[in-house]
Design an enzyme around this catalytic site. Structure first.
Site, mmCIF file in Angstrom:
data_model
loop_
_atom_site.group_PDB
_atom_site.id
_atom_site.type_symbol
_atom_site.label_atom_id
_atom_site.label_comp_id
_atom_site.label_asym_id
_atom_site.label_seq_id
_atom_site.Cartn_x
_atom_site.Cartn_y
_atom_site.Cartn_z
ATOM 1 N N HIS A 124 39.113 41.307 50.508
ATOM 2 C CA HIS A 124 39.402 39.604 50.842
ATOM 3 C C HIS A 124 38.101 38.897 50.885
ATOM 4 C CE1 HIS A 124 40.525 36.238 53.219
ATOM 5 N NE2 HIS A 124 41.567 35.655 52.293
ATOM 6 N N ASP A 201 42.075 46.144 57.239
ATOM 7 C CA ASP A 201 41.504 45.571 57.371
ATOM 8 C C ASP A 201 43.237 45.423 56.916
ATOM 9 O OD1 ASP A 201 43.621 42.476 56.506
ATOM 10 O OD2 ASP A 201 41.540 42.364 55.298
ATOM 11 N N GLN A 204 47.586 42.557 54.948
ATOM 12 C CA GLN A 204 48.679 42.220 54.140
ATOM 13 C C GLN A 204 50.047 43.381 54.383
ATOM 14 O OE1 GLN A 204 49.436 39.995 52.091
ATOM 15 N NE2 GLN A 204 48.174 38.603 52.759
ATOM 16 N N LYS A 227 51.626 36.557 59.631
ATOM 17 C CA LYS A 227 51.955 37.647 58.052
ATOM 18 C C LYS A 227 53.192 37.970 58.565
ATOM 19 C CE LYS A 227 47.888 36.364 55.747
ATOM 20 N NZ LYS A 227 48.184 36.252 55.055
ATOM 21 N N CYS A 365 41.022 33.796 47.796
ATOM 22 C CA CYS A 365 40.435 34.936 48.407
ATOM 23 C C CYS A 365 39.628 35.721 48.098
ATOM 24 C CB CYS A 365 40.332 34.383 50.121
ATOM 25 S SG CYS A 365 40.800 32.636 50.383
#
Length: 407
Positions: A124, A201, A204, A227, A365
């Site tokens: 991202h 990261d 998600q 999320k 993104c």
């Protein structure tokens, strides 16, 4: 088949009970943000109506109640990701803020000219731009781990990129655009062999996969509350205590100080050293309710049901002539990106919206990823535990309508 009572779960999310353009809402944009159960909404309301006060500083009843609720979330997050201590849990404004915190503190202090930073093609923008900024400021070198046509990191190429100059690796746990699950434990292990520090990261991954930062041996792990059925504007940075202690503060002001004089300021202990100013108190408190909600259902049960949705949707969408699924990794979460031959993704999204179906269209993104795939963008349907097989059937019907209108 899943034993979860999905219809009961759906009643926990009031936003789902509405019409969009005269049609029942079908919400397939969960990779952008998940909807919020009533217990999360209630927690925010209860704070403002019952014990609104600033935290940590006051000794009166409301302040102490707010502080207790605020810190209870930190303990809940610690257990949720299996951090060694609650001092390793830093509250931020989201994954983007967490990554910037690391790049502007650890990066600015410990990385310099000629040091190499590795990221992947799947990233991202939030895990690209901060490192580019750091490279411009400090003279570091950014290197990119390539992917194959299925949307998977080519692990052998990653190993070739690792050298004695590799000082930092920052990779996504799960691709927001394709749903690919990266082998982050192995990525971390190999990076550590070269003495590199690793940030994951997890934006998600956090609702779909059990996160155990100690088992992963992650140095940093970042994610956002919105999320995982929590509020927007609130995130978490996990960091190993020795690393966090070695890093300078990110922002100056209240809370992050121990003592201030005009001559010198001494900084607070972890985690408060990185939490300057009045925080997003209500939303932090509500995150505990979101995690408790997930734990009550069971993350394993959620993941198993979402995998059923993914398999069903993959089968149904694959049968549509002219539709190509983008991202066919062996390990995926419940995200499907696709394109329709001869039809722009934005047009697909507009017509589906007219039928009450919310998907995401565009580059998500991840412009460098789209360039690698030779695409301007995709249509993305992302599923959560409150979605149904019947809604997937409606998506298929909607796509066929798009084809009839625009082909």
């Amino acid at each position: 088949m899943s034993k979860l009572n999905i219809q009961k779960i759906r009643t926990d999310f009031p936003i789902l009970d509405q019409k969009v353009n005269g049609k029942s809402l079908v919400y397939f944009d969960n990779a952008a943000t998940t909807q919020k159960p009533q217990v999360v909404i209630d927690a925010i309301s209860e704070y403002y109506t019952g014990y609104n006060a600033n935290i940590h500083r006051g000794i009166h009843y409301l302040a102490e109640k707010a502080t207790t609720a605020f810190e209870a979330t930190r303990t809940t997050v610690q257990k949720f990701i299996n951090a060694d201590s609650k001092e390793e849990v830093i509250f931020t404004y989201g994954t983007t803020d967490s990554i910037n915190l690391v790049s502007q503190t650890y990066g600015m202090k410990f990385l310099g000219k000629g040091d190499e930073i590795l990221i992947s093609t799947l990233e991202h923008h939030s895990n690209i731009v901060p490192w580019q900024m750091l490279c411009e400021a400090r003279g570091c070198i950014l290197k990119i781990i390539p992917i194959n046509d299925q949307g998977e990191i080519i692990f052998e190429e990653y190993l070739k990129l690792l050298t004695d100059k590799t000082r930092f690796v920052s990779v996504v746990h799960v691709s927001n655009a394709l749903g690919t699950i990266n082998p982050v434990k192995q990525i971390i292990e190999k990076a550590h062999e070269f003495g590199a520090v690793v940030l994951i990261d997890g934006a998600q991954a956090v609702t779909h996969i059990e996160i155990d930062v100690q088992d992963l041996n992650a140095d940093f792990y970042a994610f956002s509350a919105h999320k995982l059925f929590g509020p927007t504007g609130m995130g978490v940075l996990y960091g190993k205590k020795d690393l966090l202690n070695a890093m300078p503060p990110y922002r100056g002001g209240g809370e992050m100080i121990k003592e201030v004089t005009f001559e010198k300021t001494t900084y607070n202990e972890l985690p408060y050293k990185f939490e300057a100013g009045t925080p997003n108190i209500a939303d932090v408190i509500a995150v505990k309710n979101a995690i408790d909600y997930i734990n009550a259902i069971g993350k394993d049960s959620i993941a198993a049901y979402e995998d059923e949705l993914l398999k069903y949707a993959t089968e149904k969408l694959s049968a549509i002539e002219g539709l190509t699924i983008i991202g066919t990794a062996k390990e995926k979460v419940s995200v499907i990106s696709f394109i329709l031959e001869g039809i722009h993704p934005q047009d697909v999204g507009i017509i589906l919206d007219q039928q009450g179906i919310a998907i995401r269209t565009g580059h998500h993104c991840t412009q460098p990823l789209m360039q690698r795939l030779g695409l301007v963008g995709t249509c993305r349907a992302s599923f959560s535990v409150y979605n149904t097989f019947g809604e997937i059937d409606l998506l298929v019907e909607g796509i066929n309508k798009v084809k009839r209108m625009l082909s």
